[in-house]
Design a protein around this motif. Structure first.
Motif, PDB file in Angstrom:
ATOM      1  N   THR A  41       0.809  -1.219   0.000  1.00 20.14           N
ATOM      2  CA  THR A  41       0.000   0.000   0.000  1.00 20.14           C
ATOM      3  C   THR A  41       0.845   1.274   0.000  1.00 20.14           C
ATOM      4  O   THR A  41       0.295   2.358  -0.063  1.00 20.14           O
ATOM      5  N   LEU A  42       2.146   1.131   0.071  1.00 19.29           N
ATOM      6  CA  LEU A  42       3.047   2.290   0.122  1.00 19.29           C
ATOM      7  C   LEU A  42       3.334   2.817  -1.281  1.00 19.29           C
ATOM      8  O   LEU A  42       3.108   2.123  -2.269  1.00 19.29           O
ATOM      9  N   PRO A  43       3.853   4.039  -1.376  1.00 17.90           N
ATOM     10  CA  PRO A  43       4.302   4.540  -2.685  1.00 17.90           C
ATOM     11  C   PRO A  43       5.330   3.589  -3.286  1.00 17.90           C
ATOM     12  O   PRO A  43       6.072   2.910  -2.563  1.00 17.90           O
ATOM     13  N   PHE A  44       5.382   3.541  -4.608  1.00 12.69           N
ATOM     14  CA  PHE A  44       6.208   2.552  -5.305  1.00 12.69           C
ATOM     15  C   PHE A  44       7.676   2.593  -4.882  1.00 12.69           C
ATOM     16  O   PHE A  44       8.304   1.552  -4.720  1.00 12.69           O
ATOM     17  N   CYS A  45       8.231   3.787  -4.703  1.00 13.98           N
ATOM     18  CA  CYS A  45       9.648   3.884  -4.330  1.00 13.98           C
ATOM     19  C   CYS A  45       9.904   3.217  -2.969  1.00 13.98           C
ATOM     20  O   CYS A  45      10.932   2.570  -2.770  1.00 13.98           O
ATOM     21  N   MET A  46       8.966   3.363  -2.034  1.00 11.44           N
ATOM     22  CA  MET A  46       9.110   2.735  -0.721  1.00 11.44           C
ATOM     23  C   MET A  46       8.853   1.237  -0.806  1.00 11.44           C
ATOM     24  O   MET A  46       9.552   0.435  -0.181  1.00 11.44           O
ATOM     25  N   TYR A  47       7.862   0.870  -1.590  1.00 12.75           N
ATOM     26  CA  TYR A  47       7.533  -0.542  -1.774  1.00 12.75           C
ATOM     27  C   TYR A  47       8.733  -1.323  -2.292  1.00 12.75           C
ATOM     28  O   TYR A  47       9.048  -2.400  -1.785  1.00 12.75           O
ATOM     29  N   THR A  48       9.423  -0.793  -3.310  1.00  9.52           N
ATOM     30  CA  THR A  48      10.555  -1.518  -3.883  1.00  9.52           C
ATOM     31  C   THR A  48      11.698  -1.662  -2.884  1.00  9.52           C
ATOM     32  O   THR A  48      12.339  -2.707  -2.834  1.00  9.52           O
ATOM     33  N   LYS A  49      11.948  -0.623  -2.077  1.00  7.68           N
ATOM     34  CA  LYS A  49      13.025  -0.704  -1.077  1.00  7.68           C
ATOM     35  C   LYS A  49      12.729  -1.810  -0.060  1.00  7.68           C
ATOM     36  O   LYS A  49      13.614  -2.584   0.296  1.00  7.68           O
ATOM     37  N   ALA A  53      14.391  -5.900   0.191  1.00  7.10           N
ATOM     38  CA  ALA A  53      15.324  -5.964   1.323  1.00  7.10           C
ATOM     39  C   ALA A  53      15.276  -7.352   1.972  1.00  7.10           C
ATOM     40  O   ALA A  53      14.243  -8.025   1.933  1.00  7.10           O
ATOM     41  N   PRO A  54      16.377  -7.780   2.579  1.00 13.61           N
ATOM     42  CA  PRO A  54      16.359  -9.064   3.292  1.00 13.61           C
ATOM     43  C   PRO A  54      15.442  -9.003   4.522  1.00 13.61           C
ATOM     44  O   PRO A  54      15.169  -7.925   5.056  1.00 13.61           O
ATOM     45  N   LEU A  55      14.972 -10.166   4.958  1.00 16.31           N
ATOM     46  CA  LEU A  55      14.064 -10.238   6.102  1.00 16.31           C
ATOM     47  C   LEU A  55      14.676  -9.703   7.386  1.00 16.31           C
ATOM     48  O   LEU A  55      13.966  -9.314   8.306  1.00 16.31           O
ATOM     49  N   SER A  56      15.982  -9.632   7.461  1.00 14.41           N
ATOM     50  CA  SER A  56      16.651  -9.163   8.675  1.00 14.41           C
ATOM     51  C   SER A  56      16.626  -7.642   8.823  1.00 14.41           C
ATOM     52  O   SER A  56      16.931  -7.127   9.890  1.00 14.41           O
ATOM     53  N   ARG A  57      16.249  -6.926   7.779  1.00 13.30           N
ATOM     54  CA  ARG A  57      16.218  -5.452   7.836  1.00 13.30           C
ATOM     55  C   ARG A  57      14.890  -4.958   8.366  1.00 13.30           C
ATOM     56  O   ARG A  57      13.845  -5.527   8.084  1.00 13.30           O
ATOM     57  N   TYR A  58      14.943  -3.880   9.138  1.00 15.15           N
ATOM     58  CA  TYR A  58      13.743  -3.244   9.671  1.00 15.15           C
ATOM     59  C   TYR A  58      13.610  -1.843   9.109  1.00 15.15           C
ATOM     60  O   TYR A  58      14.601  -1.154   8.897  1.00 15.15           O
ATOM     61  N   PHE A  59      12.361  -1.430   8.900  1.00 15.06           N
ATOM     62  CA  PHE A  59      12.067  -0.101   8.375  1.00 15.06           C
ATOM     63  C   PHE A  59      10.962   0.527   9.213  1.00 15.06           C
ATOM     64  O   PHE A  59      10.120  -0.173   9.774  1.00 15.06           O
ATOM     65  N   THR A  60      10.953   1.839   9.258  1.00 11.23           N
ATOM     66  CA  THR A  60       9.872   2.584   9.890  1.00 11.23           C
ATOM     67  C   THR A  60       9.267   3.491   8.841  1.00 11.23           C
ATOM     68  O   THR A  60       9.980   4.208   8.137  1.00 11.23           O
ATOM     69  N   VAL A  61       7.943   3.450   8.729  1.00 13.23           N
ATOM     70  CA  VAL A  61       7.217   4.298   7.793  1.00 13.23           C
ATOM     71  C   VAL A  61       6.350   5.245   8.607  1.00 13.23           C
ATOM     72  O   VAL A  61       5.633   4.817   9.513  1.00 13.23           O
ATOM     73  N   HIS A  62       6.451   6.530   8.314  1.00 16.44           N
ATOM     74  CA  HIS A  62       5.680   7.554   9.026  1.00 16.44           C
ATOM     75  C   HIS A  62       4.872   8.328   7.997  1.00 16.44           C
ATOM     76  O   HIS A  62       5.436   8.939   7.094  1.00 16.44           O
ATOM     77  N   HIS A  63       3.529   8.266   8.113  1.00 12.44           N
ATOM     78  CA  HIS A  63       2.612   8.964   7.213  1.00 12.44           C
ATOM     79  C   HIS A  63       1.967  10.128   7.952  1.00 12.44           C
ATOM     80  O   HIS A  63       1.662  10.013   9.141  1.00 12.44           O
ATOM     81  N   PHE A  78      12.282   5.245   6.933  1.00  6.84           N
ATOM     82  CA  PHE A  78      13.553   5.230   7.653  1.00  6.84           C
ATOM     83  C   PHE A  78      14.057   3.805   7.770  1.00  6.84           C
ATOM     84  O   PHE A  78      13.262   2.868   7.869  1.00  6.84           O
ATOM     85  N   ASP A  79      15.382   3.640   7.803  1.00  6.53           N
ATOM     86  CA  ASP A  79      15.946   2.323   8.064  1.00  6.53           C
ATOM     87  C   ASP A  79      16.054   2.095   9.558  1.00  6.53           C
ATOM     88  O   ASP A  79      15.621   2.931  10.361  1.00  6.53           O
ATOM     89  N   GLU A  80      16.640   0.963   9.955  1.00  4.95           N
ATOM     90  CA  GLU A  80      16.717   0.612  11.382  1.00  4.95           C
ATOM     91  C   GLU A  80      17.616   1.557  12.181  1.00  4.95           C
ATOM     92  O   GLU A  80      17.522   1.628  13.397  1.00  4.95           O
ATOM     93  N   LYS A  81      18.462   2.322  11.503  1.00  5.29           N
ATOM     94  CA  LYS A  81      19.338   3.280  12.187  1.00  5.29           C
ATOM     95  C   LYS A  81      18.717   4.669  12.298  1.00  5.29           C
ATOM     96  O   LYS A  81      19.327   5.578  12.838  1.00  5.29           O
ATOM     97  N   GLY A  82      17.519   4.848  11.748  1.00  9.30           N
ATOM     98  CA  GLY A  82      16.854   6.134  11.791  1.00  9.30           C
ATOM     99  C   GLY A  82      17.261   7.067  10.667  1.00  9.30           C
ATOM    100  O   GLY A  82      16.983   8.258  10.716  1.00  9.30           O
ATOM    101  N   VAL A  83      17.896   6.522   9.636  1.00  6.09           N
ATOM    102  CA  VAL A  83      18.324   7.324   8.486  1.00  6.09           C
ATOM    103  C   VAL A  83      17.192   7.368   7.467  1.00  6.09           C
ATOM    104  O   VAL A  83      16.614   6.334   7.120  1.00  6.09           O
ATOM    105  N   LEU A  84      16.874   8.562   6.988  1.00  3.87           N
ATOM    106  CA  LEU A  84      15.819   8.729   5.988  1.00  3.87           C
ATOM    107  C   LEU A  84      16.265   8.114   4.667  1.00  3.87           C
ATOM    108  O   LEU A  84      17.324   8.458   4.128  1.00  3.87           O
ATOM    109  N   ILE A  85      15.445   7.207   4.143  1.00  5.74           N
ATOM    110  CA  ILE A  85      15.747   6.548   2.873  1.00  5.74           C
ATOM    111  C   ILE A  85      14.939   7.167   1.739  1.00  5.74           C
ATOM    112  O   ILE A  85      15.464   7.452   0.673  1.00  5.74           O
ATOM    113  N   GLU A  86      13.643   7.338   1.964  1.00  7.75           N
ATOM    114  CA  GLU A  86      12.746   7.888   0.945  1.00  7.75           C
ATOM    115  C   GLU A  86      11.754   8.842   1.599  1.00  7.75           C
ATOM    116  O   GLU A  86      11.402   8.670   2.761  1.00  7.75           O
ATOM    117  N   GLN A  87      11.296   9.803   0.827  1.00  2.00           N
ATOM    118  CA  GLN A  87      10.223  10.682   1.274  1.00  2.00           C
ATOM    119  C   GLN A  87       9.314  10.947   0.088  1.00  2.00           C
ATOM    120  O   GLN A  87       9.769  10.984  -1.047  1.00  2.00           O
TER     121      GLN A  87
END
Length: 118
Positions: A41-49, A53-63, A78-87
């Motif tokens: 249900t996310l925007p395509f750029c976020m969906y593809t990331k 990604a491997p199952l071991s990675r965690y992401f946070t999505v804020h709408h 955001f990735d598991e380190k709190g770094v912004l990946i996509e907006q």
């Protein structure tokens, strides 16, 4: 912080900025793992990331939403380190883009604080 739009400022005062998964009328924050089906249900750029990604990675999505017209305002990944990946800014008007950028600053500060506290 003043966003420049009184309605958004009032929503920030009323709801704050979430630092844990949850939702209200103004925002929703979720934690996803790599390959999570909820990313459909996310925007395509976020969906593809997330989907590649491997199952071991965690992401946070804020709408962020505008409750008055039930429209989308912005989404941040955001990735598991709190770094912004996509907006994604859903509003195209310059005034609303500035609001989205200020929300981004607020969310990035919250994501960094949570990561450091953990």
């Amino acid at each position: 912080m003043q966003t420049g739009v009184k309605a958004v400022d009032q929503l920030i005062v009323k709801h704050g900025i979430m630092s844990c998964p949850g939702y209200d009328t103004f925002q929703r924050r979720m934690r996803l793992t790599g390959g999570d089906k909820r990313a459909d249900t996310l925007p395509f750029c976020m969906y593809t990331k997330i989907s590649h990604a491997p199952l071991s990675r965690y992401f946070t999505v804020h709408h962020f939403y505008l409750p008055s017209n039930k429209g989308k305002l912005a989404s941040f990944l955001f990735d598991e380190k709190g770094v912004l990946i996509e907006q994604v800014y859903y509003q195209r008007v310059t005034r609303w883009v500035k609001v989205c950028k200020k929300l981004q600053q607020l969310v990035q500060g919250t994501s960094r604080d949570v990561h450091l506290a953990a």
